[in-house]
Write a protein that holds these residues in place. Structure first.
Motif, short mmCIF file in Angstrom:
data_model
loop_
_atom_site.label_atom_id
_atom_site.label_comp_id
_atom_site.label_asym_id
_atom_site.label_seq_id
_atom_site.Cartn_x
_atom_site.Cartn_y
_atom_site.Cartn_z
N LEU A 257 7.24 5.12 -2.16
CA LEU A 257 7.64 6.09 -1.14
C LEU A 257 7.08 7.48 -1.45
N PHE A 258 7.09 7.83 -2.75
CA PHE A 258 6.55 9.14 -3.12
C PHE A 258 5.07 9.23 -2.82
N SER A 259 4.32 8.15 -3.10
CA SER A 259 2.89 8.14 -2.82
C SER A 259 2.64 8.31 -1.31
N PHE A 260 3.46 7.59 -0.52
CA PHE A 260 3.29 7.69 0.92
C PHE A 260 3.63 9.10 1.41
N ALA B 220 -4.66 5.74 -1.42
CA ALA B 220 -5.06 4.55 -2.18
C ALA B 220 -3.93 4.07 -3.08
N ALA B 221 -3.14 5.00 -3.63
CA ALA B 221 -2.00 4.60 -4.47
C ALA B 221 -0.97 3.86 -3.64
N THR B 222 -0.76 4.32 -2.41
CA THR B 222 0.19 3.62 -1.53
C THR B 222 -0.30 2.21 -1.21
N ILE B 223 -1.59 2.13 -0.87
CA ILE B 223 -2.15 0.81 -0.54
C ILE B 223 -2.10 -0.11 -1.76
N GLY B 224 -2.46 0.39 -2.96
CA GLY B 224 -2.41 -0.42 -4.18
C GLY B 224 -1.01 -0.87 -4.51
N GLY B 225 -0.04 0.04 -4.37
CA GLY B 225 1.35 -0.31 -4.63
C GLY B 225 1.86 -1.38 -3.68
N LEU B 226 1.49 -1.22 -2.36
CA LEU B 226 1.91 -2.22 -1.38
C LEU B 226 1.27 -3.59 -1.68
N ALA B 227 -0.01 -3.57 -2.05
CA ALA B 227 -0.71 -4.83 -2.33
C ALA B 227 -0.09 -5.55 -3.53
N ASP B 228 0.23 -4.78 -4.57
CA ASP B 228 0.81 -5.42 -5.75
C ASP B 228 2.26 -5.82 -5.50
N TRP B 229 2.97 -5.05 -4.67
CA TRP B 229 4.33 -5.50 -4.27
C TRP B 229 4.25 -6.84 -3.57
N TYR B 230 3.28 -6.97 -2.66
CA TYR B 230 3.10 -8.23 -1.94
C TYR B 230 2.75 -9.36 -2.91
N SER C 236 -0.46 1.13 -8.19
CA SER C 236 -0.48 2.46 -7.57
C SER C 236 -1.44 3.39 -8.31
N LEU C 237 -1.39 3.37 -9.65
CA LEU C 237 -2.24 4.26 -10.43
C LEU C 237 -3.72 3.90 -10.28
N ILE C 238 -4.04 2.61 -10.46
CA ILE C 238 -5.43 2.18 -10.37
C ILE C 238 -5.95 2.39 -8.95
#
Length: 428
Positions: free
Chosen positions: A33-36, A61-71, A408-410
Motif C-alpha cells: 500500500l505504501f508503494s502504491f 515497479a515496486a507495487t507491480i513486483g509486490g503484487l506479482a510476488d503476492w500472487y 517490491s525492492l527488486i
C-alpha cells in the motif's frame, strides 16, 4: 481426515509462529500500500519537479513486483481472491502427483541399499541390547514376560503336534548315532589322560574291601570246604587257605596301589586298549552295541520317563508363571543380566551381532521399500490438503512473505533503472 490428524505437526511454539506470520503479512501488505501511495503522490508531483519521475518509476515497479510476488505466494497454496484462475492452488491441484513423487523420492534416495546400510552401520545394536539387559529391572521384567508366554507355548506345542514331531526327530537322531566310535574315542581319551588309573585304584579298593568282609570270607570258606577232601577238613585246612588267600590278595592290592609302574597296571591298560580296538573293528561287538542301543530306545520306560520329565517341567513353569514360585524368574533375570554383561565385554560378538542385524534389516528394507513408498503415497493422497497447507504455511509462510518484500525492492530497482535509461534516451 479430521483436524486432529495433523496434531503430530503441532508444536509448543505454533501460537507464536502464527502471531509472527500475521505480523509479517500485515507488514508486507502495508509495504504494498505504501508503494502504491508513493506512486500516486509522485505522479501528482511530477509537474513540480522531474525528480519525482524517478520516485514514481521506483514506486510503480515496486507495487507491480509486490503484487506479482503476492500472487505467486498465494497461488502456491490457494486461489487468489478465490478466483478460478488456471495454475493456482498448485499444491492442492497436484496432491496425487506430489504423493506419488514423494513416495518415489523416498524409495530412491532414502531407502536405497547404500544409504540404508551406511546408516544402519552407524548404530551399535549390540551395545544397546547389552545395556538394556544389564539393567536388572528390565531383565526382571523380560523374565516375567517370557514366563507368561511359556505355558501357552508349551500348550501350543502339545496341541499342534510339534511335541510329537520333535520327539520323533530326536529318536531318529538318536537311532542314527553310531555309539561304537563314540565310546571308543571317549575311552581312548580317558586312557590317554590317565584317568583310568583312578578307576583301577577304585576297583582294587572295592575288591579288597569285599574280600575282607566277614560275609565274603564265610562264603569263600564254605566253598573251599565243599571242595576239600575229608581228611583236610579235619585239620581245618579251609580256614588256613582262606587266610592265605585274603593275605595274598591284600598284599597284591597294596603293591599295585603303591607302585605306579606295577606290571598289573600295564596289563590293565592293554586290556582296556584291546576292548577299544574291538569296539572300533569287530563287527560282532559293534552289532551288539547297536542292538543294545535299539533295545534301550525301544523300552517303554524311556517314553514314560520322557513324559514324566515333560509333565514336571510344565508344572514347574506354570507354578513360576502364576507367581506361586519365583525361582525360575530369578534365575532367568540373572541369565539375562549375565548375558548383557558378557555381550558388553565381548567386542567380537557385538561386531558379529551388528553385522547380522545390518544384513537382516538391509534385506528386509530392500524387499519392503516399494510397499513403503506406496504406503507413503496413499497416506499423502488421503490427507486433508487444506489442513496440511495450514501447517506448511505456519512453518515456512514467514519466509515466503519475505519474497514479497524482495519483489517490491527488486521490482522498484528494476523500474528505476528502466526509467533512468528512458530519460537518458530522451536526452539524446
Amino acid at each position: 481426515m479430521s483436524a486432529n490428524s495433523f496434531s503430530a505437526f503441532a508444536g509448543p511454539g505454533d501460537a507464536a509462529r502464527a502471531a509472527d506470520l500475521r505480523r509479517v503479512k500485515i507488514l508486507a501488505g502495508l509495504v504494498l500500500l505504501f508503494s502504491f501511495a508513493v506512486f500516486i503522490a509522485a505522479r501528482m508531483l511530477l509537474p513540480v519537479h522531474p525528480a519525482f519521475g524517478f520516485v514514481a518509476a521506483f514506486a510503480e515497479a515496486a507495487t507491480i513486483g509486490g503484487l506479482a510476488d503476492w500472487y505467486a505466494v498465494v497461488a502456491l497454496f490457494r486461489r487468489p481472491l478465490g478466483l478460478p484462475i488456471p495454475h493456482t492452488a498448485i499444491i492442492q491441484a497436484n496432491q496425487a502427483v506430489i504423493a506419488d513423487k514423494l513416495g518415489e523420492f523416498i524409495e530412491t534416495h532414502f531407502l536405497d541399499a547404500a544409504p540404508v546400510e551406511a546408516k544402519l552401520r552407524e548404530v551399535d545394536f549390540a551395545s544397546f541390547v547389552a545395556d538394556w539387559l544389564g539393567d536388572r529391572k528390565r531383565s526382571a521384567d523380560l523374565a516375567r514376560f517370557v514366563l507368561r508366554l511359556l505355558p501357552e507355548a508349551m500348550s501350543a506345542t502339545e496341541t499342534s503336534g510339534l511335541k510329537t514331531f520333535v520327539i520323533r526327530r530326536v529318536m531318529t537322531q538318536l537311532q542314527s548315532v553310531d555309539l561304537a566310535p563314540l565310546i571308543a574315542g571317549t575311552a581312548r581319551d580317558f586312557i590317554k589322560d590317565a584317568r583310568h588309573t583312578g578307576l583301577l585304584d577304585g576297583l582294587l579298593g572295592a575288591v579288597h574291601g569285599a574280600l575282607t568282609q566277614p560275609e565274603t570270607v564265610a562264603v569263600i570258606k564254605d566253598k573251599i570246604r565243599d571242595e576239600l577232601p575229608t581228611l583236610l577238613k579235619l585239620y581245618r585246612a579251609d580256614a588256613f587257605l582262606v587266610k592265605r588267600i585274603v593275605a595274598s590278595a591284600t598284599t597284591f592290592f597294596d603293591d599295585v596301589r603303591k607302585d605306579p609302574a606295577h606290571p598289573f597296571r600295564g596289563e590293565f591298560d592293554s586290556m582296556l586298549l584291546s576292548v577299544v580296538e574291538k569296539l572300533e573293528s569287530e563287527p560282532g561287538v559293534i552289532d551288539r552295541i547297536h542292538g543294545f542301543k535299539r533295545d534301550l530306545l525301544a523300552r517303554p520306560e524311556l517314553a514314560e520317563l520322557g513324559q514324566a520329565l515333560w509333565s514336571n517341567t510344565r508344572g514347574f513353569i506354570e507354578r513360576n508363571a502364576s507367581g506361586e514360585s519365583s525361582v525360575l524368574a530369578h534365575h532367568l533375570a540373572n541369565v539375562f543380566v549375565e548375558a548383557g554383561a558378557a555381550l558388553a565385554a565381548d567386542e567380537e560378538m557385538r561386531r558379529e551381532i551388528n553385522q547380522g542385524v545390518v544384513v537382516v534389516l538391509r534385506s528386509f528394507i530392500a524387499e519392503q521399500k516399494s510397499g513403503v513408498s506406496g504406503f507413503i503415497a496413499e497416506q499423502v493422497k488421503a490427507w486433508d490438503m487444506r489442513q496440511l497447507i495450514g501447517v506448511i504455511e505456519l512453518n515456512i509462510g514467514r519466509d515466503l512473505q519475505y519474497i514479497r518484500f524482495n519483489g517490491s525492492l527488486i521490482g522498484g530497482l528494476a523500474g528505476l533503472v528502466l526509467y533512468t535509461i528512458e530519460v537518458l534516451l530522451r536526452l539524446n
